[in-house]
Design an enzyme around this catalytic site. Sequence first.
Site, PDB file in Angstrom:
ATOM      1  N   HIS A 198     -65.745 -12.271-105.869  1.00 29.74           N
ATOM      2  CA  HIS A 198     -65.603 -10.878-106.293  1.00 29.74           C
ATOM      3  C   HIS A 198     -66.401  -9.968-105.354  1.00 29.74           C
ATOM      4  O   HIS A 198     -65.886  -8.939-104.888  1.00 29.74           O
ATOM      5  CB  HIS A 198     -66.072 -10.738-107.741  1.00 29.74           C
ATOM      6  CG  HIS A 198     -65.737  -9.430-108.347  1.00 29.74           C
ATOM      7  ND1 HIS A 198     -66.652  -8.422-108.459  1.00 29.74           N
ATOM      8  CD2 HIS A 198     -64.569  -8.957-108.860  1.00 29.74           C
ATOM      9  CE1 HIS A 198     -66.073  -7.374-109.033  1.00 29.74           C
ATOM     10  NE2 HIS A 198     -64.811  -7.682-109.289  1.00 29.74           N
ATOM     11  N   ASP A 199     -67.648 -10.335-105.056  1.00 28.18           N
ATOM     12  CA  ASP A 199     -68.456  -9.565-104.098  1.00 28.18           C
ATOM     13  C   ASP A 199     -67.766  -9.505-102.738  1.00 28.18           C
ATOM     14  O   ASP A 199     -67.719  -8.451-102.099  1.00 28.18           O
ATOM     15  CB  ASP A 199     -69.845 -10.192-103.925  1.00 28.18           C
ATOM     16  CG  ASP A 199     -70.764  -9.962-105.108  1.00 28.18           C
ATOM     17  OD1 ASP A 199     -70.449  -9.112-105.973  1.00 28.18           O
ATOM     18  OD2 ASP A 199     -71.805 -10.647-105.173  1.00 28.18           O
TER      19      ASP A 199
END
Length: 115
Positions: A55-56
């Site tokens: 996600h990052d």
Amino acid sequence: MEKTNELIAAPMGDFQRARKARVWESKGIDWSSDGCSWAPDKPYGFNFLPACQRHDFGYRNLKKQHRFSETYKKRVDAKFLMDMFEVCDKYGNPERAFCKTQASYYYTAVSKAGS
């Protein structure tokens, strides 16, 4: 960069191998991550860290490439939920249901507040 999209969509094992090798780092790919930010990486023992790392990766690289949009945000957030549900699917009930509830909390937080 198309490589970003490929890694966002890739099977988790492929993503983690690329992350470990830091592929395309020399071409500006950002592999940094703060894990699950202020939430535990492993709530109740469910390992959501790889999902948080991807996600990052999605948010950071799409922003860096000036391609972050509501459409891409929804795509990265949806993949985040799918990644966490894959973790949950390794458990039997009632643990699986509890894990998916935790995953839904994480997803709701990023889908409402993530940017």
